[in-house]
Design a protein around this motif. Structure first.
Motif, PDB file in Angstrom:
ATOM      1  N   ASN A 233      -6.207  -3.170   1.985  1.00 49.54           N
ATOM      2  CA  ASN A 233      -5.104  -4.117   1.710  1.00 49.54           C
ATOM      3  C   ASN A 233      -4.298  -3.808   0.408  1.00 49.54           C
ATOM      4  OD1 ASN A 233      -5.941  -5.827   3.717  1.00 49.54           O
ATOM      5  ND2 ASN A 233      -6.646  -7.489   2.299  1.00 49.54           N
ATOM      6  N   ARG A 234      -5.177  -3.088  -0.406  1.00 51.11           N
ATOM      7  CA  ARG A 234      -4.554  -2.761  -1.822  1.00 51.11           C
ATOM      8  C   ARG A 234      -3.498  -1.481  -1.660  1.00 51.11           C
ATOM      9  NH1 ARG A 234     -10.200  -2.771  -5.637  1.00 51.11           N
ATOM     10  NH2 ARG A 234     -10.192  -4.984  -5.764  1.00 51.11           N
ATOM     11  N   LEU A 235      -4.144  -0.640  -0.509  1.00 52.78           N
ATOM     12  CA  LEU A 235      -3.183   0.448  -0.256  1.00 52.78           C
ATOM     13  C   LEU A 235      -1.919  -0.065   0.107  1.00 52.78           C
ATOM     14  CD1 LEU A 235      -4.364   3.589   1.784  1.00 52.78           C
ATOM     15  CD2 LEU A 235      -2.188   2.743   1.991  1.00 52.78           C
ATOM     16  N   PHE A 236      -1.827  -1.070   1.071  1.00 55.27           N
ATOM     17  CA  PHE A 236      -0.655  -1.464   1.933  1.00 55.27           C
ATOM     18  C   PHE A 236       0.158  -2.062   0.755  1.00 55.27           C
ATOM     19  CE2 PHE A 236      -3.423  -2.063   5.543  1.00 55.27           C
ATOM     20  CZ  PHE A 236      -3.434  -1.001   6.141  1.00 55.27           C
ATOM     21  N   GLU A 237      -0.416  -3.021  -0.176  1.00 53.62           N
ATOM     22  CA  GLU A 237       0.486  -3.590  -1.208  1.00 53.62           C
ATOM     23  C   GLU A 237       1.043  -2.519  -2.137  1.00 53.62           C
ATOM     24  OE1 GLU A 237      -1.290  -7.931  -1.459  1.00 53.62           O
ATOM     25  OE2 GLU A 237      -2.716  -6.450  -2.517  1.00 53.62           O
ATOM     26  N   GLU A 238       0.257  -1.574  -2.411  1.00 55.22           N
ATOM     27  CA  GLU A 238       0.823  -0.505  -3.441  1.00 55.22           C
ATOM     28  C   GLU A 238       2.081   0.201  -2.890  1.00 55.22           C
ATOM     29  OE1 GLU A 238       1.327   1.264  -6.660  1.00 55.22           O
ATOM     30  OE2 GLU A 238      -0.131  -0.148  -6.283  1.00 55.22           O
ATOM     31  N   LEU A 239       1.994   0.539  -1.309  1.00 55.60           N
ATOM     32  CA  LEU A 239       3.282   0.883  -0.911  1.00 55.60           C
ATOM     33  C   LEU A 239       4.313  -0.123  -0.690  1.00 55.60           C
ATOM     34  CD1 LEU A 239       1.610   2.960   2.113  1.00 55.60           C
ATOM     35  CD2 LEU A 239       2.608   4.050   0.063  1.00 55.60           C
ATOM     36  N   GLY A 240       4.241  -1.152  -1.184  1.00 57.19           N
ATOM     37  CA  GLY A 240       5.568  -2.138  -1.276  1.00 57.19           C
ATOM     38  C   GLY A 240       5.391  -3.054  -0.329  1.00 57.19           C
TER      39      GLY A 240
END
Length: 491
Positions: A233-240
């Motif tokens: 989840n954090r990874l996807f959000e960090e990619l915008g």
């Protein structure tokens, strides 16, 4: 043994034209280094002879400066060891209100010139050597065939004529390991693939990142479970990307809800864990798999299928991955060797079309030119020799026994407080507590008794769940008994 030391010739400025004696300049300069914490208490200074050579000064000058600082209390001499910055420094006089030019090398600042991922926790749990560690669901590294891996590694590292060939391999990973993995995955998961369909990564997390980065852009949408692997989840959000959360129940992710989302606003990506969903350990039902494959084909929906512990099934044969069926090339498959051997072995892989893998390797090369090719070659030898397959068979038998022992003991120790299902596979139990029960407080109590348990703070799940993963695979019978007793005493 030579003492490692700072480059004093750069740190200490001596003006030989000054009216101030050289030894006095040197003593003052060393005092400033101590005041500004460049030289900390206990630091060993070079001998007078070594310092004289370094600064190109007479040795008697160095001796005079050291003697002056010893008298003032800045230095101390320990017989047969050397000259050290004193552990009991003299009282430092008040500094002038004007800031000195020197300061801490990396001072904290409120004017951030860098991207901040999150706010640091105000109070973090102390890291200490616990007598017992209840992890998130890892293999027992004590049974991994490390001797065979290391022996192979030592053999390879001595064969220097191989190094040139190995170091010129593609960023996609060691060719021998890609070949062996393609063969292993084809036989165990019915994926019709070859080496060109595999990218080797430093752990499955990097594989998720690379796959997501190939697809997502700022403003993209990703469908995930409402209870999901938090680092994804954090990874996807960090990619915008924006997360669209879909309910997880006993049959896995709600496929009807995914179809409704695709009808109204086709998402850019679906991320799911069909086997042993993280954190709940549920498996996506066969009926939902069939329907989901139809949705993937009709809506041309890209999917990351995270199958981190496919090999660990205990009560029946595993259902084949989505990637093994007809999906039109839209399913990217991710697996982990870390979950097979040990969390310290950082190896994962990404499976996709040959062109996708070629492009993904170019992306990987930007941040990770290549992995440890000799180690990858050593792991490939495990597969080629059949030792990895033997290790998996032994592990499955052992972990099934530990699962049963763990679940039976948990039922006796805490059935009135903990609600759980005996997992059909994987390495952890998903334990749910009553809403009024504090997992954080339980973790604190257990820590006081020498046992580490996650306090749930790393999993910001929604309010309907108050649970924690209890890893059983890495615990032997005596450790399971110790955990149950500690849990019982802490409830």
């Amino acid at each position: 043994m030579a003492v490692q030391t700072l480059p004093f010739s750069s740190l200490l400025y001596i003006d030989k034209k000054s009216a101030t004696p050289v030894y006095r300049q040197l003593a003052d300069a060393l005092t400033n280094l101590i005041r500004n914490s460049k030289l900390k208490p206990g630091y060993q200074l070079p001998s007078s002879r070594a310092m004289a050579l370094m600064l190109e000064l007479n040795r008697t000058t160095i001796v005079a400066a050291y003697e002056e600082l010893k008298i003032q209390g800045w230095l101390e001499v320990i017989e047969r060891k050397g000259i050290f910055v004193s552990n009991k420094l003299p009282v430092v006089k008040p500094k002038p209100f004007q800031k000195e030019e020197t300061e801490k090398s990396f001072p904290e600042t409120e004017h951030y010139f860098y991207h901040r991922f999150s706010e640091p926790p105000k109070g973090s749990r102390e890291l200490k050597a616990y007598q017992l560690l209840i992890n998130d669901g890892y293999p027992d590294q004590r049974i991994a065939p490390f001797d065979m891996i290391f022996n192979r590694y030592k053999t390879l590292i001595r064969r220097t004529y191989l190094h040139g060939t190995l170091l010129t391999e593609q960023a996609a990973g060691n060719s021998f390991l890609r070949k062996e993995l393609a063969d292993f995955i084809s036989k165990t998961r019915a994926l019709d693939i070859g080496p060109d369909n595999i990218l080797i990564t430093q752990g499955a997390q990097l594989a998720i990142f690379i796959a997501a980065r190939m697809i997502l852009r700022p403003g993209s949408t990703v469908v995930v479970g409402d209870l999901n692997y938090i680092l994804a989840n954090r990874l996807f959000e960090e990619l915008g990307a924006k997360l669209i959360k879909v309910r997880i129940d006993d049959d896995g992710i709600d496929v009807d809800a995914i179809e409704e989302i695709c009808r109204t606003q086709k998402p850019d990506l679906l991320y799911l864990i069909p086997h042993h969903h993280h954190p709940t350990t549920v498996t996506l039902s066969g009926e939902r798999r069939i329907k989901l494959l139809d949705i993937i084909r009709r809506y041309k929906l890209p999917v990351i299928e995270d199958d981190y512990d496919y090999d660990f099934h205990y009560d029946n044969s595993p259902i084949l991955p989505l990637a093994s069926a007809a999906h039109g090339g839209y399913v990217l498959y991710i697996g982990s060797i870390s979950k097979t051997l040990s969390p310290t072995v950082r190896l994962g892989y990404l499976v996709g079309s040959s062109d996708f893998i070629w492009q993904a390797a170019k992306l990987k090369q930007i941040v990770d030119i290549r992995g440890d090719v000799l180690f990858e070659e050593s792991i490939a030898h495990l597969f080629n020799s059949g030792e990895m397959q033997k290790h998996l068979r032994r592990s499955v038998e052992l972990y099934k026994h530990r699962r049963d022992l763990f679940c039976d003991a948990l039922q006796i120790a805490a059935s009135d407080v903990v609600n759980f299902e005996r997992p059909k596979g994987g390495m952890a139990v998903w334990a749910v507590f009553p809403k009024e029960y504090s997992v954080t407080l339980l973790a604190e109590r257990m820590a006081g008794k020498g046992a580490f348990l996650s306090d749930g703070s790393i999993y910001p799940y929604n309010s309907r769940i108050n649970g924690v993963r209890l890893g059983f695979a890495s615990l032997n019978p005596s450790e399971i008994a110790q955990f149950m007793q500690t849990l019982k005493d802490s409830l």
